[in-house]
Design a protein around this motif. Structure first.
Motif, PDB file in Angstrom:
ATOM      1  N   ALA A   1       0.824  -1.201   0.000  1.00  3.92           N
ATOM      2  CA  ALA A   1       0.000   0.000   0.000  1.00  3.92           C
ATOM      3  C   ALA A   1       0.862   1.257   0.000  1.00  3.92           C
ATOM      4  CB  ALA A   1      -0.935   0.001   1.209  1.00  3.92           C
ATOM      5  N   GLY A   2       2.080   1.104   0.511  1.00  5.43           N
ATOM      6  CA  GLY A   2       2.981   2.248   0.539  1.00  5.43           C
ATOM      7  C   GLY A   2       3.445   2.659  -0.852  1.00  5.43           C
ATOM      8  N   GLY A   3       4.151   1.780  -1.529  1.00  2.00           N
ATOM      9  CA  GLY A   3       4.686   2.130  -2.847  1.00  2.00           C
ATOM     10  C   GLY A   3       3.716   1.807  -3.958  1.00  2.00           C
ATOM     11  N   GLY A   4       3.857   2.451  -5.082  1.00  2.35           N
ATOM     12  CA  GLY A   4       2.975   2.199  -6.207  1.00  2.35           C
ATOM     13  C   GLY A   4       3.461   1.033  -7.049  1.00  2.35           C
ATOM     14  N   VAL A   5       2.956  -0.135  -6.756  1.00  2.00           N
ATOM     15  CA  VAL A   5       3.388  -1.318  -7.497  1.00  2.00           C
ATOM     16  C   VAL A   5       2.335  -1.719  -8.512  1.00  2.00           C
ATOM     17  CG1 VAL A   5       4.846  -2.213  -5.660  1.00  2.00           C
ATOM     18  CG2 VAL A   5       2.434  -2.816  -5.730  1.00  2.00           C
ATOM     19  N   ASP A   6       2.749  -2.514  -9.460  1.00  3.30           N
ATOM     20  CA  ASP A   6       1.848  -2.970 -10.506  1.00  3.30           C
ATOM     21  C   ASP A   6       1.110  -4.223 -10.057  1.00  3.30           C
ATOM     22  OD1 ASP A   6       0.489  -3.593 -12.738  1.00  3.30           O
ATOM     23  OD2 ASP A   6       2.236  -4.001 -14.001  1.00  3.30           O
ATOM     24  N   LEU A   7      -0.184  -4.093  -9.887  1.00  4.45           N
ATOM     25  CA  LEU A   7      -0.966  -5.215  -9.374  1.00  4.45           C
ATOM     26  C   LEU A   7      -1.569  -6.066 -10.488  1.00  4.45           C
ATOM     27  CD1 LEU A   7      -2.809  -3.372  -6.461  1.00  4.45           C
ATOM     28  CD2 LEU A   7      -0.793  -4.841  -6.332  1.00  4.45           C
ATOM     29  N   ALA A   8      -1.033  -5.951 -11.676  1.00  3.60           N
ATOM     30  CA  ALA A   8      -1.614  -6.687 -12.799  1.00  3.60           C
ATOM     31  C   ALA A   8      -1.539  -8.194 -12.583  1.00  3.60           C
ATOM     32  CB  ALA A   8      -0.891  -6.302 -14.094  1.00  3.60           C
ATOM     33  N   ALA A   9      -0.400  -8.671 -12.081  1.00  7.37           N
ATOM     34  CA  ALA A   9      -0.221 -10.116 -11.916  1.00  7.37           C
ATOM     35  C   ALA A   9      -1.238 -10.719 -10.943  1.00  7.37           C
ATOM     36  CB  ALA A   9       1.203 -10.412 -11.459  1.00  7.37           C
ATOM     37  N   PRO A  10      -1.343 -10.198  -9.735  1.00  5.38           N
ATOM     38  CA  PRO A  10      -2.358 -10.761  -8.834  1.00  5.38           C
ATOM     39  C   PRO A  10      -3.776 -10.580  -9.361  1.00  5.38           C
ATOM     40  CG  PRO A  10      -1.304  -8.814  -7.875  1.00  5.38           C
ATOM     41  CD  PRO A  10      -0.486  -9.201  -9.063  1.00  5.38           C
ATOM     42  N   ALA A  11      -4.026  -9.454 -10.004  1.00  2.36           N
ATOM     43  CA  ALA A  11      -5.373  -9.224 -10.550  1.00  2.36           C
ATOM     44  C   ALA A  11      -5.700 -10.273 -11.617  1.00  2.36           C
ATOM     45  CB  ALA A  11      -5.479  -7.818 -11.128  1.00  2.36           C
ATOM     46  N   ALA A  12      -4.700 -10.600 -12.414  1.00  6.78           N
ATOM     47  CA  ALA A  12      -4.920 -11.606 -13.451  1.00  6.78           C
ATOM     48  C   ALA A  12      -5.243 -12.952 -12.825  1.00  6.78           C
ATOM     49  CB  ALA A  12      -3.686 -11.711 -14.345  1.00  6.78           C
TER      50      ALA A  12
ATOM     51  N   GLN B   1     -13.218 -14.147  -3.247  1.00  5.42           N
ATOM     52  CA  GLN B   1     -12.888 -13.275  -4.373  1.00  5.42           C
ATOM     53  C   GLN B   1     -13.240 -11.827  -4.061  1.00  5.42           C
ATOM     54  OE1 GLN B   1     -10.705 -14.599  -6.165  1.00  5.42           O
ATOM     55  NE2 GLN B   1     -11.658 -14.754  -8.183  1.00  5.42           N
ATOM     56  N   GLU B   2     -14.382 -11.661  -3.442  1.00  7.99           N
ATOM     57  CA  GLU B   2     -14.812 -10.322  -3.026  1.00  7.99           C
ATOM     58  C   GLU B   2     -13.745  -9.677  -2.139  1.00  7.99           C
ATOM     59  OE1 GLU B   2     -18.492  -9.095  -0.331  1.00  7.99           O
ATOM     60  OE2 GLU B   2     -19.044 -10.506  -1.918  1.00  7.99           O
ATOM     61  N   GLN B   3     -13.281 -10.466  -1.186  1.00  2.40           N
ATOM     62  CA  GLN B   3     -12.284  -9.948  -0.255  1.00  2.40           C
ATOM     63  C   GLN B   3     -10.955  -9.680  -0.959  1.00  2.40           C
ATOM     64  OE1 GLN B   3     -12.453 -13.205   2.543  1.00  2.40           O
ATOM     65  NE2 GLN B   3     -13.918 -12.125   3.872  1.00  2.40           N
ATOM     66  N   HIS B   4     -10.596 -10.601  -1.853  1.00  2.00           N
ATOM     67  CA  HIS B   4      -9.353 -10.409  -2.598  1.00  2.00           C
ATOM     68  C   HIS B   4      -9.369  -9.071  -3.341  1.00  2.00           C
ATOM     69  CE1 HIS B   4      -8.615 -15.043  -2.817  1.00  2.00           C
ATOM     70  NE2 HIS B   4      -8.005 -14.510  -1.783  1.00  2.00           N
ATOM     71  N   ARG B   5     -10.479  -8.792  -4.002  1.00  2.96           N
ATOM     72  CA  ARG B   5     -10.559  -7.584  -4.811  1.00  2.96           C
ATOM     73  C   ARG B   5     -10.589  -6.338  -3.920  1.00  2.96           C
ATOM     74  NH1 ARG B   5     -13.125 -11.056  -8.792  1.00  2.96           N
ATOM     75  NH2 ARG B   5     -11.682 -10.946 -10.567  1.00  2.96           N
ATOM     76  N   ALA B   6     -11.229  -6.497  -2.760  1.00  2.00           N
ATOM     77  CA  ALA B   6     -11.254  -5.366  -1.827  1.00  2.00           C
ATOM     78  C   ALA B   6      -9.833  -5.042  -1.379  1.00  2.00           C
ATOM     79  CB  ALA B   6     -12.127  -5.703  -0.623  1.00  2.00           C
ATOM     80  N   ILE B   7      -9.060  -6.073  -1.146  1.00  2.00           N
ATOM     81  CA  ILE B   7      -7.687  -5.867  -0.690  1.00  2.00           C
ATOM     82  C   ILE B   7      -6.861  -5.194  -1.776  1.00  2.00           C
ATOM     83  CG2 ILE B   7      -5.564  -7.072  -0.055  1.00  2.00           C
ATOM     84  CD1 ILE B   7      -7.511  -9.201   1.278  1.00  2.00           C
ATOM     85  N   LEU B   8      -7.021  -5.673  -3.004  1.00  2.00           N
ATOM     86  CA  LEU B   8      -6.294  -5.034  -4.102  1.00  2.00           C
ATOM     87  C   LEU B   8      -6.703  -3.564  -4.227  1.00  2.00           C
ATOM     88  CD1 LEU B   8      -5.996  -7.550  -7.082  1.00  2.00           C
ATOM     89  CD2 LEU B   8      -4.379  -6.985  -5.270  1.00  2.00           C
ATOM     90  N   ALA B   9      -7.987  -3.311  -4.063  1.00  2.00           N
ATOM     91  CA  ALA B   9      -8.461  -1.930  -4.146  1.00  2.00           C
ATOM     92  C   ALA B   9      -7.840  -1.089  -3.042  1.00  2.00           C
ATOM     93  CB  ALA B   9      -9.994  -1.898  -4.051  1.00  2.00           C
ATOM     94  N   ASP B  10      -7.764  -1.650  -1.848  1.00  2.00           N
ATOM     95  CA  ASP B  10      -7.148  -0.936  -0.725  1.00  2.00           C
ATOM     96  C   ASP B  10      -5.705  -0.580  -1.052  1.00  2.00           C
ATOM     97  OD1 ASP B  10      -9.488  -1.248   0.707  1.00  2.00           O
ATOM     98  OD2 ASP B  10      -8.785  -3.081   1.720  1.00  2.00           O
ATOM     99  N   ILE B  11      -4.993  -1.582  -1.566  1.00  2.00           N
ATOM    100  CA  ILE B  11      -3.591  -1.344  -1.888  1.00  2.00           C
ATOM    101  C   ILE B  11      -3.478  -0.259  -2.947  1.00  2.00           C
ATOM    102  CG2 ILE B  11      -1.534  -2.381  -2.906  1.00  2.00           C
ATOM    103  CD1 ILE B  11      -2.426  -5.070  -1.706  1.00  2.00           C
ATOM    104  N   ASP B  12      -4.323  -0.378  -3.940  1.00  2.00           N
ATOM    105  CA  ASP B  12      -4.294   0.584  -5.033  1.00  2.00           C
ATOM    106  C   ASP B  12      -4.566   1.989  -4.520  1.00  2.00           C
ATOM    107  OD1 ASP B  12      -3.742   0.540  -7.799  1.00  2.00           O
ATOM    108  OD2 ASP B  12      -5.827   1.090  -8.222  1.00  2.00           O
TER     109      ASP B  12
END
Lengths: 234, 234
Positions: A115-126, A193-204
């Motif tokens: 959540a700190g640095g701006g990383v590319d979340l494409a891999a986990p999202a895929a 899956q809902e939770q996974h996406r929420a977490i990615l959104a939080d990080i983003d």
DNA sequence: CGTATGATGTGGTCAGACCACAGGAGGATC
DNA sequence: GATCCTCCTGTGGTCTGACCACATCATACG
């Protein structure tokens, strides 16, 4: 996880007695024939249960007569080896809490770093997208493990990534053991899956605290839902 | 580890077939009655062996007839759960390397951190003294685990300490499984103690690199000596 | 008092008999 | 010809009853 087979009933019964304290370490089990009569099963079923418990290290057997004969309860639910084995066999919880808390600590710091640095979340999202099209439970959970691992790798914390990689199979074992105990797997998959996406959104969004909380609930929630750890409200 | 009991013979036979490739994943085992006839044991002995293998996840059973019935070879050395189980039962090695490398990474960083600052090594040193007076193998190894854990705690790295605490029982499982395969335990105990004291001395002297090397050799050496991992010279 | 010796109860094993179930073969039906 | 249904077969799951080898203990014997 019904005791559809007679030997499972016997095994469960003995484990229950052990968990509840009706049987303690060193206690002697009734004779096979007596046990069979008491539980109203055949002696062969009792023997199959005893055999399993013996291999699991819960019971020791000796031939002959007298105090040293028979099947004797020896070991305890202590030790990951015992816990893992019991888990797979009996679907019981014991000290899974250990590994769960370890996971929580690790993954919380992972998402915090992410959540700190701006990383590319494409891999986990895929990976999440692939999971949506994966109805098969075990395949889904394998992807799930990859998802969590990919987060750890993205975090750049090599120690945590290495530890989680090393733990991967252990964790998967627990997760699978837990999944066996769920009635409605599709519902759980959707929830995860809902939770996974929420977490990615939080990080983003860079929302560290929310991400921590979400991943905490995600992990403990799963184990709690599968009754592998005591349900904790906090 | 003699196959004194008939069911052990059956189990060993099947495991051997699996290890040697005579049986592959998905292959179907002969019917229980056929197996009993072939191995010249009773069907009940075959069943007890099958039961154990099933609980171990090596075999799956299904009732009925046709290709999907019968006992079928299923799982593999994958997963720490499987590895632990196989280890305990069959004394085989498989992928312990995973957890070993994890341990090495963790403990190397622990001693490195310790060698940096001046910490009080009285606690781990006291454990070593207690171990000297502990001939009992299992008790010795329990203290050994405490020793390594105490180092992790002293390092002040809470993440590593937490992980190692969580892993403790898993590691202990492997360590015990390995110890079972040693001929001369007292010799190994002496060697371990020697290495333990060398590591403490390294830390005390602030010699980071030597400490890393020593703990590395200490850990990998043990697993190598017990044939749990391939012997590596470096 | 010490030592044999048999009785007793235990796990280990085996043989034989059912049962429930899954799949396939083969006929009946359309 | 294709489809459905029924019966047969083989399988694991279970139970019963019977031996065996063995460890222990009570008893009788010296």
């Amino acid at each position: 996880m019904a005791d559809s087979r007679a030997w499972e009933l016997v095994m469960r019964r003995i484990e229950d007695d052990l968990a509840s304290g009706r049987l303690s370490i060193g206690d002697r089990l009734p004779a096979e024939r007596a046990l069979a009569a008491e539980l109203e099963v055949g002696r062969s079923s009792v023997r199959e249960a005893i055999r399993v418990l013996e291999v699991l290290g819960l019971v020791r057997t000796a031939t002959g007569s007298g105090p040293s004969a028979g099947a004797i309860v020896v070991s305890r639910p202590e030790g990951a080896m015992g816990a893992l084995i019991r888990l797979q066999v009996a679907g019981r919880g014991f000290d899974v809490t250990h590994i769960v808390s370890t996971r929580v600590v690790l993954e919380e710091s992972v998402v915090a770093e992410l959540a700190g640095g701006g990383v590319d979340l494409a891999a986990p999202a895929a990976l999440l997208d692939r999971m949506d099209g994966t109805p098969d439970r075990d395949a889904f959970l394998a992807l799930d493990a990859s998802f969590h691992l990919s987060l750890a790798e993205l975090s750049g914390n090599s120690v945590i990534a290495a530890v989680m990689a090393g733990l991967r199979s252990s964790i998967e074992g627990y997760v699978l053991a837990g999944a066996d105990r769920l009635d409605d797997w599709p519902a759980m998959a959707a929830r995860l899956q809902e939770q996974h996406r929420a977490i990615l959104a939080d990080i983003d969004a860079g929302d560290t605290d929310t991400a921590r909380r979400h991943i905490h609930d995600h992990i403990t929630g799963y184990y709690a839902a599968t009754n592998l750890i005591p349900t904790t409200k906090a």
